[in-house]
Design a protein around this motif. Structure first.
Motif, PDB file in Angstrom:
ATOM      1  N   PRO A 182     -19.189  -9.268   1.080  1.00 48.42           N
ATOM      2  CA  PRO A 182     -18.733  -8.061   1.781  1.00 48.42           C
ATOM      3  C   PRO A 182     -17.267  -8.078   2.182  1.00 48.42           C
ATOM      4  O   PRO A 182     -16.593  -7.046   2.133  1.00 48.42           O
ATOM      5  CB  PRO A 182     -19.627  -8.026   3.022  1.00 48.42           C
ATOM      6  N   VAL A 183     -16.743  -9.226   2.582  1.00 50.55           N
ATOM      7  CA  VAL A 183     -15.420  -9.256   3.217  1.00 50.55           C
ATOM      8  C   VAL A 183     -14.299  -8.941   2.222  1.00 50.55           C
ATOM      9  O   VAL A 183     -13.311  -8.295   2.583  1.00 50.55           O
ATOM     10  CB  VAL A 183     -15.171 -10.611   3.909  1.00 50.55           C
ATOM     11  N   VAL A 184     -14.445  -9.367   0.967  1.00 47.41           N
ATOM     12  CA  VAL A 184     -13.417  -9.034  -0.024  1.00 47.41           C
ATOM     13  C   VAL A 184     -13.314  -7.529  -0.211  1.00 47.41           C
ATOM     14  O   VAL A 184     -12.210  -6.963  -0.298  1.00 47.41           O
ATOM     15  CB  VAL A 184     -13.699  -9.741  -1.370  1.00 47.41           C
ATOM     16  N   TRP A 185     -14.464  -6.844  -0.238  1.00 44.73           N
ATOM     17  CA  TRP A 185     -14.428  -5.381  -0.374  1.00 44.73           C
ATOM     18  C   TRP A 185     -13.804  -4.734   0.856  1.00 44.73           C
ATOM     19  O   TRP A 185     -13.093  -3.724   0.746  1.00 44.73           O
ATOM     20  CB  TRP A 185     -15.835  -4.833  -0.616  1.00 44.73           C
ATOM     21  N   VAL A 186     -14.066  -5.307   2.025  1.00 41.44           N
ATOM     22  CA  VAL A 186     -13.431  -4.799   3.251  1.00 41.44           C
ATOM     23  C   VAL A 186     -11.915  -4.930   3.138  1.00 41.44           C
ATOM     24  O   VAL A 186     -11.165  -3.973   3.381  1.00 41.44           O
ATOM     25  CB  VAL A 186     -13.936  -5.559   4.499  1.00 41.44           C
ATOM     26  N   LEU A 187     -11.446  -6.105   2.756  1.00 38.04           N
ATOM     27  CA  LEU A 187     -10.008  -6.346   2.654  1.00 38.04           C
ATOM     28  C   LEU A 187      -9.350  -5.464   1.605  1.00 38.04           C
ATOM     29  O   LEU A 187      -8.267  -4.907   1.827  1.00 38.04           O
ATOM     30  CB  LEU A 187      -9.745  -7.825   2.345  1.00 38.04           C
ATOM     31  N   ILE A 188      -9.997  -5.328   0.451  1.00 41.60           N
ATOM     32  CA  ILE A 188      -9.418  -4.494  -0.605  1.00 41.60           C
ATOM     33  C   ILE A 188      -9.328  -3.037  -0.170  1.00 41.60           C
ATOM     34  O   ILE A 188      -8.397  -2.318  -0.536  1.00 41.60           O
ATOM     35  CB  ILE A 188     -10.243  -4.633  -1.904  1.00 41.60           C
ATOM     36  N   SER A 189     -10.274  -2.597   0.640  1.00 44.34           N
ATOM     37  CA  SER A 189     -10.263  -1.201   1.095  1.00 44.34           C
ATOM     38  C   SER A 189      -9.224  -0.934   2.172  1.00 44.34           C
ATOM     39  O   SER A 189      -8.856   0.212   2.414  1.00 44.34           O
ATOM     40  CB  SER A 189     -11.647  -0.802   1.619  1.00 44.34           C
ATOM     41  N   GLU A 190      -8.714  -2.020   2.837  1.00 41.95           N
ATOM     42  CA  GLU A 190      -7.862  -1.785   4.003  1.00 41.95           C
ATOM     43  C   GLU A 190      -6.456  -2.370   3.912  1.00 41.95           C
ATOM     44  O   GLU A 190      -5.553  -1.901   4.614  1.00 41.95           O
ATOM     45  CB  GLU A 190      -8.545  -2.329   5.266  1.00 41.95           C
ATOM     46  N   ILE A 191      -6.203  -3.374   3.062  1.00 39.95           N
ATOM     47  CA  ILE A 191      -4.878  -4.013   3.102  1.00 39.95           C
ATOM     48  C   ILE A 191      -3.799  -3.191   2.416  1.00 39.95           C
ATOM     49  O   ILE A 191      -2.615  -3.348   2.728  1.00 39.95           O
ATOM     50  CB  ILE A 191      -4.896  -5.441   2.492  1.00 39.95           C
ATOM     51  N   PHE A 192      -4.175  -2.301   1.491  1.00 35.85           N
ATOM     52  CA  PHE A 192      -3.155  -1.569   0.745  1.00 35.85           C
ATOM     53  C   PHE A 192      -2.719  -0.306   1.486  1.00 35.85           C
ATOM     54  O   PHE A 192      -3.559   0.450   1.975  1.00 35.85           O
ATOM     55  CB  PHE A 192      -3.671  -1.196  -0.643  1.00 35.85           C
ATOM     56  N   PRO A 193      -1.409  -0.033   1.544  1.00 31.08           N
ATOM     57  CA  PRO A 193      -0.902   1.169   2.215  1.00 31.08           C
ATOM     58  C   PRO A 193      -1.400   2.463   1.564  1.00 31.08           C
ATOM     59  O   PRO A 193      -1.761   2.481   0.381  1.00 31.08           O
ATOM     60  CB  PRO A 193       0.625   1.034   2.061  1.00 31.08           C
ATOM     61  N   ASN A 194      -1.404   3.555   2.348  1.00 26.12           N
ATOM     62  CA  ASN A 194      -1.928   4.838   1.887  1.00 26.12           C
ATOM     63  C   ASN A 194      -1.335   5.285   0.554  1.00 26.12           C
ATOM     64  O   ASN A 194      -2.046   5.750  -0.332  1.00 26.12           O
ATOM     65  CB  ASN A 194      -1.663   5.920   2.939  1.00 26.12           C
ATOM     66  N   LYS A 195       0.002   5.157   0.427  1.00 26.18           N
ATOM     67  CA  LYS A 195       0.688   5.707  -0.738  1.00 26.18           C
ATOM     68  C   LYS A 195       0.327   5.002  -2.038  1.00 26.18           C
ATOM     69  O   LYS A 195       0.444   5.592  -3.111  1.00 26.18           O
ATOM     70  CB  LYS A 195       2.203   5.647  -0.525  1.00 26.18           C
ATOM     71  N   ILE A 196      -0.063   3.741  -1.962  1.00 22.23           N
ATOM     72  CA  ILE A 196      -0.362   2.999  -3.195  1.00 22.23           C
ATOM     73  C   ILE A 196      -1.825   2.582  -3.271  1.00 22.23           C
ATOM     74  O   ILE A 196      -2.200   1.838  -4.181  1.00 22.23           O
ATOM     75  CB  ILE A 196       0.541   1.755  -3.334  1.00 22.23           C
ATOM     76  N   ARG A 197      -2.657   3.058  -2.333  1.00 25.42           N
ATOM     77  CA  ARG A 197      -4.019   2.540  -2.259  1.00 25.42           C
ATOM     78  C   ARG A 197      -4.785   2.770  -3.559  1.00 25.42           C
ATOM     79  O   ARG A 197      -5.458   1.863  -4.069  1.00 25.42           O
ATOM     80  CB  ARG A 197      -4.776   3.146  -1.081  1.00 25.42           C
ATOM     81  N   GLY A 198      -4.717   3.967  -4.112  1.00 22.45           N
ATOM     82  CA  GLY A 198      -5.458   4.248  -5.342  1.00 22.45           C
ATOM     83  C   GLY A 198      -5.048   3.331  -6.471  1.00 22.45           C
ATOM     84  O   GLY A 198      -5.895   2.745  -7.162  1.00 22.45           O
ATOM     85  N   GLN A 199      -3.723   3.169  -6.678  1.00 22.29           N
ATOM     86  CA  GLN A 199      -3.233   2.306  -7.754  1.00 22.29           C
ATOM     87  C   GLN A 199      -3.571   0.843  -7.503  1.00 22.29           C
ATOM     88  O   GLN A 199      -4.027   0.132  -8.403  1.00 22.29           O
ATOM     89  CB  GLN A 199      -1.707   2.431  -7.861  1.00 22.29           C
ATOM     90  N   ALA A 200      -3.323   0.380  -6.268  1.00 17.61           N
ATOM     91  CA  ALA A 200      -3.494  -1.036  -5.952  1.00 17.61           C
ATOM     92  C   ALA A 200      -4.964  -1.450  -6.003  1.00 17.61           C
ATOM     93  O   ALA A 200      -5.298  -2.529  -6.521  1.00 17.61           O
ATOM     94  CB  ALA A 200      -2.907  -1.336  -4.574  1.00 17.61           C
ATOM     95  N   VAL A 201      -5.848  -0.616  -5.473  1.00 18.73           N
ATOM     96  CA  VAL A 201      -7.279  -0.916  -5.538  1.00 18.73           C
ATOM     97  C   VAL A 201      -7.727  -0.976  -6.995  1.00 18.73           C
ATOM     98  O   VAL A 201      -8.524  -1.837  -7.386  1.00 18.73           O
ATOM     99  CB  VAL A 201      -8.099   0.132  -4.750  1.00 18.73           C
ATOM    100  N   ALA A 202      -7.212  -0.076  -7.828  1.00 21.70           N
ATOM    101  CA  ALA A 202      -7.568  -0.061  -9.246  1.00 21.70           C
ATOM    102  C   ALA A 202      -7.188  -1.378  -9.915  1.00 21.70           C
ATOM    103  O   ALA A 202      -7.968  -1.954 -10.684  1.00 21.70           O
ATOM    104  CB  ALA A 202      -6.873   1.103  -9.952  1.00 21.70           C
ATOM    105  N   VAL A 203      -5.989  -1.883  -9.629  1.00 22.68           N
ATOM    106  CA  VAL A 203      -5.533  -3.142 -10.212  1.00 22.68           C
ATOM    107  C   VAL A 203      -6.415  -4.296  -9.736  1.00 22.68           C
ATOM    108  O   VAL A 203      -6.859  -5.141 -10.532  1.00 22.68           O
ATOM    109  CB  VAL A 203      -4.059  -3.413  -9.849  1.00 22.68           C
ATOM    110  N   ALA A 204      -6.676  -4.343  -8.432  1.00 21.12           N
ATOM    111  CA  ALA A 204      -7.486  -5.426  -7.871  1.00 21.12           C
ATOM    112  C   ALA A 204      -8.911  -5.410  -8.422  1.00 21.12           C
ATOM    113  O   ALA A 204      -9.465  -6.453  -8.782  1.00 21.12           O
ATOM    114  CB  ALA A 204      -7.515  -5.333  -6.350  1.00 21.12           C
ATOM    115  N   VAL A 205      -9.506  -4.212  -8.508  1.00 22.87           N
ATOM    116  CA  VAL A 205     -10.889  -4.099  -8.990  1.00 22.87           C
ATOM    117  C   VAL A 205     -10.975  -4.411 -10.481  1.00 22.87           C
ATOM    118  O   VAL A 205     -11.917  -5.069 -10.944  1.00 22.87           O
ATOM    119  CB  VAL A 205     -11.456  -2.702  -8.673  1.00 22.87           C
TER     120      VAL A 205
END
Length: 468
Positions: free
Chosen positions: A373-396
């Motif tokens: 669970p904690v990795v998904w929590v971190l991935i959902s919250e550590i990236f700033p608003n402006k890059i969240r979509g792109q950054a989450v995509a790269v991480a996932v």
């Protein structure tokens, strides 16, 4: 109370994406042996090809993970999840009856195997989209003080989906002949996923888009309407203002907040897979069969493991906002190290039995209370608003690529040495603990915008150091 109930209800709908993620990835555990009999043995395929077939959905997961950034940014979090639900439904029926549209005969053939894999890849795209966007959706909706718990519910849904499909697979195979399971049973296992997929699709039309996505599209009135259902009016106005400011702060290029944040997100994802968890999930019945259990008994032991997973995921949900993300990850890594080295030791000594089951339970319990669970929590919250979509995509996408590598190479590695295979996963568990201790920041109790300012300050400090 009414506002809390609203948040919980829309979170539960979003977590159905996690449930389907778990259902789709774990359904293969019950069907894997039958697929080997139906395709691999009939067509005389190698262990590597069989491993690639079992893991074929992961190709789609990588594609879905990469597409999630484009889809969630262009079409929104809500409509990306709707598209994922449609893909789940198509894949469930297509994987069950791959000959439906293209073949008159259902006898095994290379063409039929290819079509089966294509349907699994379609489902994998749905998993990749949901795995990125469901926690992102919850993270953008949830208040900071309960965000960890609510995003962790998505992991609970993943594990619950796995547990449900373990029961479904066991129920389908129970009391049936091996010939029936290898001919028909595996089809029913895949087809059963169509039911939760249809439910997810229908319920998604009742939830709102996230306020942060609405602000990114200059829909402030709609964003305030959603925020006002989550917070008191004054807090909703302040949150809206803070979100607007975050979108004005920097351009939305992937590395505009520095390279370290992206690297940390990617490595969190990679370590989550390199510790070997999906080997335990995908090949669980086979692992237990190697311990001497009959097929029905091995599936029942898989259910026991699923129940353990649920219990320890609940522990993570209850503690992630209290103890923080880093302590849970480090404790989990140490527990996984003990579990995997224990399994390796049993394999080297050929003492496969109840001890192996105990070490596997220690390993999976440690993962489910931490890295699950904690990795998904971190991935959902550590990236700033402006890059969240792109950054989450790269991480996932990195996570699914790592998953594919680990899962597809497992049969070949086991043919070489079971003990060394499990030792490798144990070593990765040690490295994961060191990585978290040294590089991962604590995010407990901070708003997404506060975390963004933290990364901005870190990036500015790094630039000052490099220029001096």
């Amino acid at each position: 109370m009414k506002k809390n109930m609203y948040i919980i209800l829309i979170t539960l709908v979003a977590t159905l994406g996690g449930l389907l993620f778990g259902y789709d990835t774990a359904v293969i555990s019950g069907a894997e042996g039958s697929l080997q009999s139906y395709f691999a043995d009939s067509l005389k395929l190698s262990s590597l090809v069989h491993g690639l077939t079992v893991s074929s959905a992961l190709i789609g997961c990588i594609i879905g993970g990469l597409l999630s950034g484009v889809f969630s940014t262009k079409f929104g979090r809500k409509y990306t999840l709707i598209f994922a639900a449609i893909l789940f439904f198509i894949s469930a029926l297509g994987s069950a009856y791959p000959e439906f549209l293209f073949f008159e005969s259902n006898s095994p053939s290379y063409a039929l195997l290819t079509t089966f894999n294509l349907y699994r890849i379609i489902g994998g795209i749905g998993v990749g989209l949901a795995s990125a966007v469901s926690p992102m959706y919850i993270g953008e909706i949830a208040p900071a003080h309960i965000r960890g718990r609510l995003v962790s519910l998505n992991q609970f849904a993943i594990i619950f989906g796995m547990l449900v499909v373990y029961f479904v697979n066991w129920g389908i195979a129970r009391g049936q002949s091996l010939e029936w399971v290898n001919e028909i049973g595996w089809r029913l296992m895949f087809a059963s996923e169509a039911i939760p997929a249809a439910l997810f699709l229908l319920l998604l039309f009742a939830v709102p888009e996230t306020p942060r996505y609405l602000v990114s599209k200059n829909k402030n009135k709609k964003a305030f309407t959603v925020l006002n259902k989550i917070y008191e009016e004054s807090r909703a106005k302040a949150t809206l203002q803070e979100i607007n400011h975050s979108f004005d702060a920097k351009k939305g290029k992937l590395f505009s907040f520095g390279v370290p944040i992206i690297v940390i997100g990617v490595l969190l994802s990679v370590f989550q897979q390199f510790v070997g968890i999906n080997v335990a999930l995908y090949y669980a019945p086979r692992i237990f069969e190697s311990m001497g259990a009959a097929r029905d008994a091995s599936m029942f032991q898989t259910i026991i493991m699923g129940l353990v997973n649920v219990v320890f995921t609940v522990i993570a949900i209850l503690t992630v906002d209290k103890f923080g993300r880093k302590p849970l990850l480090i404790i989990g890594s140490l527990g996984m190290t003990i579990g995997m080295f224990g399994v390796a030791g049993m394999a080297f000594s050929n003492a496969i039995g109840i001890g192996t089951l105990i070490f596997i339970i220690i390993y999976t319990a440690s993962f489910m209370m931490s890295w699950g669970p904690v990795v998904w929590v971190l991935i959902s919250e550590i990236f700033p608003n402006k890059i969240r979509g792109q950054a989450v995509a790269v991480a996932v996408a990195a996570q699914w690529a790592a998953n594919y590598f680990i899962s597809s190479t497992y049969p070949v590695m086991m043919e070489f040495s079971g003990g060394l295979t499990y030792m490798f996963y144990g070593l990765m568990s040690i490295l994961s603990a060191l990585f978290v201790w040294k590089f991962v920041p604590e995010t407990k109790g901070k708003s997404l915008e506060q975390l963004e300012r933290q990364w901005s300050q870190t990036d500015e400090f790094s630039k000052e150091v490099s220029s001096s």
